[in-house]
Design a protein around this motif. Structure first.
Motif, PDB file in Angstrom:
ATOM      1  N   ALA A 135     -88.147  34.747  20.577  1.00 18.75           N
ATOM      2  CA  ALA A 135     -87.305  33.597  20.909  1.00 18.75           C
ATOM      3  C   ALA A 135     -88.150  32.337  20.733  1.00 18.75           C
ATOM      4  CB  ALA A 135     -86.801  33.706  22.340  1.00 18.75           C
ATOM      5  N   LEU A 136     -87.796  31.538  19.732  1.00 21.42           N
ATOM      6  CA  LEU A 136     -88.616  30.384  19.373  1.00 21.42           C
ATOM      7  C   LEU A 136     -88.018  29.087  19.893  1.00 21.42           C
ATOM      8  CD1 LEU A 136     -89.334  31.226  15.609  1.00 21.42           C
ATOM      9  CD2 LEU A 136     -90.372  32.194  17.661  1.00 21.42           C
ATOM     10  N   ASP A 137     -88.836  28.330  20.599  1.00 21.33           N
ATOM     11  CA  ASP A 137     -88.521  26.957  20.959  1.00 21.33           C
ATOM     12  C   ASP A 137     -89.646  26.094  20.420  1.00 21.33           C
ATOM     13  OD1 ASP A 137     -86.071  26.719  22.481  1.00 21.33           O
ATOM     14  OD2 ASP A 137     -87.044  27.915  24.032  1.00 21.33           O
ATOM     15  N   GLY A 156     -84.011  31.194  17.149  1.00 17.84           N
ATOM     16  CA  GLY A 156     -84.686  29.926  17.354  1.00 17.84           C
ATOM     17  C   GLY A 156     -83.737  28.890  17.913  1.00 17.84           C
ATOM     18  N   SER A 157     -84.252  28.033  18.767  1.00 20.28           N
ATOM     19  CA  SER A 157     -83.441  26.926  19.262  1.00 20.28           C
ATOM     20  C   SER A 157     -83.353  25.860  18.178  1.00 20.28           C
ATOM     21  CB  SER A 157     -84.051  26.344  20.537  1.00 20.28           C
ATOM     22  OG  SER A 157     -85.284  25.724  20.248  1.00 20.28           O
ATOM     23  N   GLU A 213     -80.342  33.798  14.365  1.00 13.08           N
ATOM     24  CA  GLU A 213     -79.412  32.856  14.997  1.00 13.08           C
ATOM     25  C   GLU A 213     -80.152  31.587  15.372  1.00 13.08           C
ATOM     26  OE1 GLU A 213     -77.190  34.155  18.371  1.00 13.08           O
ATOM     27  OE2 GLU A 213     -76.689  36.114  17.491  1.00 13.08           O
ATOM     28  N   VAL A 214     -79.404  30.489  15.463  1.00  9.04           N
ATOM     29  CA  VAL A 214     -79.921  29.243  16.015  1.00  9.04           C
ATOM     30  C   VAL A 214     -79.098  28.909  17.252  1.00  9.04           C
ATOM     31  CG1 VAL A 214     -80.259  26.769  15.653  1.00  9.04           C
ATOM     32  CG2 VAL A 214     -80.719  28.373  13.782  1.00  9.04           C
ATOM     33  N   THR A 221     -84.434  31.755  24.511  1.00  9.03           N
ATOM     34  CA  THR A 221     -84.908  32.885  25.317  1.00  9.03           C
ATOM     35  C   THR A 221     -83.753  33.586  26.026  1.00  9.03           C
ATOM     36  OG1 THR A 221     -87.068  31.845  25.646  1.00  9.03           O
ATOM     37  CG2 THR A 221     -86.442  33.587  27.182  1.00  9.03           C
ATOM     38  N   GLN A 222     -82.845  32.823  26.608  1.00 10.71           N
ATOM     39  CA  GLN A 222     -81.707  33.446  27.287  1.00 10.71           C
ATOM     40  C   GLN A 222     -80.846  34.226  26.309  1.00 10.71           C
ATOM     41  OE1 GLN A 222     -80.967  33.633  30.713  1.00 10.71           O
ATOM     42  NE2 GLN A 222     -79.653  35.201  29.769  1.00 10.71           N
TER      43      GLN A 222
END
Length: 266
Positions: A135-137, A156-157, A213-214, A221-222
């Protein structure tokens, strides 16, 4: 969420928290705060039927990875895989990771040891018998890109980006890592990342297949945890065997040996 007071006084915090979705599904949260030699017996991770979340948390260094953290991750992944149905790797404070801590580099040929430690981490992820999600921020840089790409699913966000500035720093990146990115995303994306050092934003990474997904900013993360919890619905043996087939097919490895496992699960 983790109590901030705990994070300030210990190096790795392990707690079990309710997912809020069902009484029998829980989440193991492991926060990798700083330099650390992981020891499963000493740290006493509690068994949990749910998702294990590994969070890089070094805000002063944008979650940079020390050699101690790199050495700890394979053992940590192996231990968590016996206690959870899926693992999520993420970062705190709006960053996935800025890559290997530069303060530990610059030693010439001795830096090759860091390459080997990164390779062990990615190999551990690829052989973990439960799904591993990234999970990428914010920034995902250098070796952190390798770690993310070795995961089974990447989200990724909207503010996440991938960048590998090796050529800019006068370094020829590890050959097998370059070849892997060419295989996964193609020559053009590999040139953008490795040769030009271009930062790929979330939408570009999604279009190239580097992200599945974005999500809105701050929700990667959620969302990864929600997806990871789907693994708990499956039979553990079937999930593990199917995951192994998917990974082997992705790597171009022979698949004939899996037929025996298929028959055993019928």
């Amino acid at each position: 969420s983790l109590p901030s007071s705990l994070v300030t006084v210990v190096v790795v915090v392990v707690v079990v928290v309710s997912s809020g979705r069902s009484s029998d599904c829980s989440v193991v949260v492991v926060v990798v705060v700083d330099e650390y030699e992981y020891d499963a017996e000493r740290d006493g991770i509690e068994a949990a039927d749910g998702v294990a979340v590994i969070t890089f948390d070094r805000p002063a260094r944008r979650n940079a990875l020390t050699r101690e953290i790199l050495r700890a991750l394979p053992t940590l992944l192996g231990d968590l895989s016996t206690r959870a149905t899926a693992i999520v790797i993420t970062g705190a404070h709006g960053a996935f990771s800025s890559g290997v801590d530069f303060s530990e580099l610059g030693n010439g040929a001795q830096d090759a040891h860091v390459d080997e430690e990164i390779r062990r981490v990615t190999q551990a992820i690829r052989t973990t018998p439960v799904p591993v999600l990234a999970a990428l921020d914010g920034p995902c840089v250098g070796a952190a890109v390798e770690i993310a790409l070795s995961c089974d699913v990447r989200l990724g966000s909207a503010d996440s980006f991938l960048r590998i500035p090796a050529a800019e720093l006068g370094v020829l990146y590890r050959i097998d890592a370059i070849a892997e990115l060419v295989r996964v995303a193609g020559r053009q994306v590999a040139t953008q990342l490795f040769v030009l050092g271009q930062a790929l934003d979330a939408e570009a990474a999604l279009a190239s297949g580097l992200l599945a997904e974005v999500t809105p900013s701050g929700f990667a993360t959620q969302r990864a945890m929600d997806i990871a919890q789907l693994a708990a619905r499956g039979n553990p043996a079937a999930v593990s065997a199917t995951l192994a087939v998917v990974r082997a097919a992705d790597a171009g490895e022979p698949l004939e040996g899996f037929e025996h496992e298929r028959l055993a699960l019928l």
